[in-house]
Design a protein around this motif. Structure first.
Motif, PDB file in Angstrom:
ATOM      1  N   ASN A   1     -18.945   0.097 -17.219  1.00  0.00           N
ATOM      2  CA  ASN A   1     -18.590  -0.110 -18.618  1.00  0.00           C
ATOM      3  C   ASN A   1     -19.245  -1.346 -19.194  1.00  0.00           C
ATOM      4  O   ASN A   1     -19.218  -1.566 -20.395  1.00  0.00           O
ATOM      5  N   ALA A   2     -19.847  -2.169 -18.338  1.00  0.00           N
ATOM      6  CA  ALA A   2     -20.377  -3.457 -18.803  1.00  0.00           C
ATOM      7  C   ALA A   2     -21.736  -3.286 -19.458  1.00  0.00           C
ATOM      8  O   ALA A   2     -22.561  -2.500 -19.011  1.00  0.00           O
ATOM      9  N   ILE A   3     -21.955  -4.017 -20.527  1.00  0.00           N
ATOM     10  CA  ILE A   3     -23.267  -4.107 -21.130  1.00  0.00           C
ATOM     11  C   ILE A   3     -24.050  -5.153 -20.344  1.00  0.00           C
ATOM     12  O   ILE A   3     -23.584  -6.272 -20.143  1.00  0.00           O
ATOM     13  N   VAL A   4     -25.248  -4.806 -19.911  1.00  0.00           N
ATOM     14  CA  VAL A   4     -25.940  -5.666 -18.962  1.00  0.00           C
ATOM     15  C   VAL A   4     -26.597  -6.867 -19.607  1.00  0.00           C
ATOM     16  O   VAL A   4     -26.933  -7.810 -18.914  1.00  0.00           O
ATOM     17  N   LYS A   5     -26.803  -6.885 -20.913  1.00  0.00           N
ATOM     18  CA  LYS A   5     -27.479  -8.016 -21.550  1.00  0.00           C
ATOM     19  C   LYS A   5     -26.629  -8.540 -22.702  1.00  0.00           C
ATOM     20  O   LYS A   5     -26.103  -7.765 -23.490  1.00  0.00           O
TER      21      LYS A   5
ATOM     22  N   PRO B   1     -24.117  18.963 -28.457  1.00  0.00           N
ATOM     23  CA  PRO B   1     -23.348  17.801 -28.037  1.00  0.00           C
ATOM     24  C   PRO B   1     -22.320  18.153 -26.981  1.00  0.00           C
ATOM     25  O   PRO B   1     -21.769  19.248 -26.953  1.00  0.00           O
ATOM     26  N   THR B   2     -22.071  17.206 -26.102  1.00  0.00           N
ATOM     27  CA  THR B   2     -21.126  17.415 -25.009  1.00  0.00           C
ATOM     28  C   THR B   2     -19.739  16.981 -25.446  1.00  0.00           C
ATOM     29  O   THR B   2     -19.554  15.955 -26.087  1.00  0.00           O
ATOM     30  N   SER B   3     -18.744  17.753 -25.090  1.00  0.00           N
ATOM     31  CA  SER B   3     -17.361  17.391 -25.362  1.00  0.00           C
ATOM     32  C   SER B   3     -16.646  17.199 -24.040  1.00  0.00           C
ATOM     33  O   SER B   3     -17.150  17.543 -22.981  1.00  0.00           O
ATOM     34  N   GLY B   4     -15.444  16.682 -24.084  1.00  0.00           N
ATOM     35  CA  GLY B   4     -14.697  16.482 -22.844  1.00  0.00           C
ATOM     36  C   GLY B   4     -14.292  15.037 -22.699  1.00  0.00           C
ATOM     37  O   GLY B   4     -14.001  14.357 -23.682  1.00  0.00           O
ATOM     38  N   ASN B   5     -14.224  14.554 -21.454  1.00  0.00           N
ATOM     39  CA  ASN B   5     -13.815  13.183 -21.204  1.00  0.00           C
ATOM     40  C   ASN B   5     -14.768  12.199 -21.860  1.00  0.00           C
ATOM     41  O   ASN B   5     -15.977  12.401 -21.870  1.00  0.00           O
ATOM     42  N   LYS B   6     -14.181  11.114 -22.370  1.00  0.00           N
ATOM     43  CA  LYS B   6     -14.987  10.108 -23.031  1.00  0.00           C
ATOM     44  C   LYS B   6     -15.861   9.382 -22.020  1.00  0.00           C
ATOM     45  O   LYS B   6     -15.405   8.970 -20.954  1.00  0.00           O
ATOM     46  N   ALA B   7     -17.142   9.247 -22.342  1.00  0.00           N
ATOM     47  CA  ALA B   7     -18.091   8.590 -21.447  1.00  0.00           C
ATOM     48  C   ALA B   7     -17.920   7.078 -21.542  1.00  0.00           C
ATOM     49  O   ALA B   7     -17.449   6.542 -22.549  1.00  0.00           O
ATOM     50  N   PRO B   8     -18.318   6.335 -20.494  1.00  0.00           N
ATOM     51  CA  PRO B   8     -18.254   4.868 -20.541  1.00  0.00           C
ATOM     52  C   PRO B   8     -19.230   4.317 -21.564  1.00  0.00           C
ATOM     53  O   PRO B   8     -20.210   4.974 -21.925  1.00  0.00           O
ATOM     54  N   LEU B   9     -18.961   3.115 -22.035  1.00  0.00           N
ATOM     55  CA  LEU B   9     -19.834   2.465 -23.003  1.00  0.00           C
ATOM     56  C   LEU B   9     -21.066   1.913 -22.291  1.00  0.00           C
ATOM     57  O   LEU B   9     -20.947   1.052 -21.415  1.00  0.00           O
ATOM     58  N   LEU B  10     -22.234   2.408 -22.662  1.00  0.00           N
ATOM     59  CA  LEU B  10     -23.496   1.963 -22.079  1.00  0.00           C
ATOM     60  C   LEU B  10     -24.349   1.297 -23.145  1.00  0.00           C
ATOM     61  O   LEU B  10     -24.122   1.474 -24.341  1.00  0.00           O
ATOM     62  N   SER B  11     -25.354   0.560 -22.707  1.00  0.00           N
ATOM     63  CA  SER B  11     -26.318  -0.024 -23.629  1.00  0.00           C
ATOM     64  C   SER B  11     -27.351   1.033 -24.006  1.00  0.00           C
ATOM     65  O   SER B  11     -27.473   2.079 -23.351  1.00  0.00           O
ATOM     66  N   ILE B  12     -28.125   0.750 -25.051  1.00  0.00           N
ATOM     67  CA  ILE B  12     -29.191   1.665 -25.442  1.00  0.00           C
ATOM     68  C   ILE B  12     -30.190   1.832 -24.294  1.00  0.00           C
ATOM     69  O   ILE B  12     -30.661   2.940 -24.015  1.00  0.00           O
ATOM     70  N   GLY B  13     -30.502   0.750 -23.607  1.00  0.00           N
ATOM     71  CA  GLY B  13     -31.440   0.836 -22.491  1.00  0.00           C
ATOM     72  C   GLY B  13     -30.937   1.735 -21.383  1.00  0.00           C
ATOM     73  O   GLY B  13     -31.697   2.513 -20.797  1.00  0.00           O
ATOM     74  N   GLN B  14     -29.632   1.655 -21.064  1.00  0.00           N
ATOM     75  CA  GLN B  14     -29.060   2.508 -20.031  1.00  0.00           C
ATOM     76  C   GLN B  14     -29.101   3.977 -20.461  1.00  0.00           C
ATOM     77  O   GLN B  14     -29.355   4.867 -19.639  1.00  0.00           O
ATOM     78  N   ILE B  15     -28.853   4.218 -21.735  1.00  0.00           N
ATOM     79  CA  ILE B  15     -28.880   5.592 -22.236  1.00  0.00           C
ATOM     80  C   ILE B  15     -30.299   6.156 -22.159  1.00  0.00           C
ATOM     81  O   ILE B  15     -30.514   7.319 -21.771  1.00  0.00           O
ATOM     82  N   ILE B  16     -31.281   5.329 -22.508  1.00  0.00           N
ATOM     83  CA  ILE B  16     -32.669   5.770 -22.406  1.00  0.00           C
ATOM     84  C   ILE B  16     -33.024   6.079 -20.957  1.00  0.00           C
ATOM     85  O   ILE B  16     -33.762   7.025 -20.669  1.00  0.00           O
TER      86      ILE B  16
END
Length: 297
Positions: A179-183, A6-21
């Motif tokens: 940071n926006a969720i697209v759907k 797992p990566t540590s450090g600065n907090k990542a922006p909130l993404l949707s599951i689709g964006q993460i995939i």
């Protein structure tokens, strides 16, 4: 073999599951792990996110066991389809890729040899049911029911190969920094849509066109913005139209006119403007009328 932590450090922006995939598909595993940490901080019980995080952090060799055989990639194969076949769940494409040192699903090449592990599925999370149905409304993040295959039938079509299993969204990685969720749908609904889309891709690989159409329809009913499901659904529909037309021609040549007309009716129900079916159906009806007149004489 890839073994990532797992990566540590600065907090990542909130993404949707689709964006993460999409990040995973592009081989950006560090960013995907960081995004999953942010996502799970907000929704810690989301099974789709937890499953992806598990696949990105555990040791693939320990999770899947030693290789028991190899498989040669065929046209149309995807990591999702292979995960459905050999691990029982197309959403396990991440761990199968890591097991074979494949970071990006699009890098899968025809003729490439991959290792097939001894374990047929990942160990479930502590509170994760072994089987979750994609159409179960109360499930938080259903997975696809295990697929069954025989022999080397992962892809028998010579048409355009199915897209990589993790090609599940139209969101580009450079857009994933928002940071926006697209759907405006819940993570649970998004997970169901993605799972149905993966099931459609797997069925399409095996030329199970009606099943593929059903799964793509299910995915789009949940999330109409899934461009991959739209594209593949259109391809499946055209293939089904052609299959009905070809079967109707065979029946027509044997003068099984009622059967031929019924098959052309099915083709035209899918594509009312399909000219070959329109023309031949009219000829079959005319021939049927003339044969009827001869029988009356």
């Amino acid at each position: 073999m890839e073994h990532e932590k797992p990566t540590s450090g600065n907090k990542a922006p909130l993404l949707s599951i689709g964006q993460i995939i999409q990040l995973i598909e592009n081989g950006e595993h560090d960013r995907a792990r960081a995004a999953l940490q942010t996502f799970l901080a907000k929704d810690p019980k989301n099974l789709a996110a937890r499953n992806l995080q598990k696949q990105l952090t555990i040791d693939p060799a320990k999770a899947l066991g030693p290789a028991v055989s190899t498989y040669t990639i065929q046209p149309g194969d995807t990591l999702g389809g292979l995960a459905a076949r050999f691990l029982g769940n197309p959403m396990d494409f991440v761990i199968l890729g890591r097991y074979n040192d494949i970071k990006r699903g699009r890098d899968l090449q025809v003729g490439q040899t991959i290792k097939i592990p001894s374990k047929k599925k990942l160990k479930a999370l502590p509170d994760e049911p072994q089987t979750l149905k994609t159409d179960e409304p109360t499930a938080e993040a259903p997975t696809v029911s295990p697929a069954t295959t025989k022999g080397a039938e992962s892809s028998t079509s010579t048409a355009e190969p199915a897209a990589p299993a993790s090609e599940s969204q139209t969101v580009k990685p450079e857009e994933a920094g928002s940071n926006a969720i697209v759907k405006p749908i819940s993570p649970a609904e998004e997970a169901r849509a993605l799972a149905a889309q993966q099931a459609g891709l797997a069925a399409m690989q095996k030329n199970q066109l009606e099943e593929a159409a059903k799964e793509f329809s299910k995915a789009l009913a949940i999330d109409p913005s899934l461009e991959l499901a739209k594209t593949r659904a259109a391809q499946v529909q055209q293939k089904r139209v052609q299959q009905y037309h070809e079967a109707a021609l065979i029946a027509y040549r044997k003068q099984h006119l009622d059967e031929a007309i019924a098959l052309w009716d099915k083709a035209l129900a899918l594509d009312p403007n399909y000219e070959p079916a329109l023309g031949y159906r009219a000829r079959a009806q005319e021939l049927k009328r003339r044969l009827g007149q001869l029988n009356e004489q």
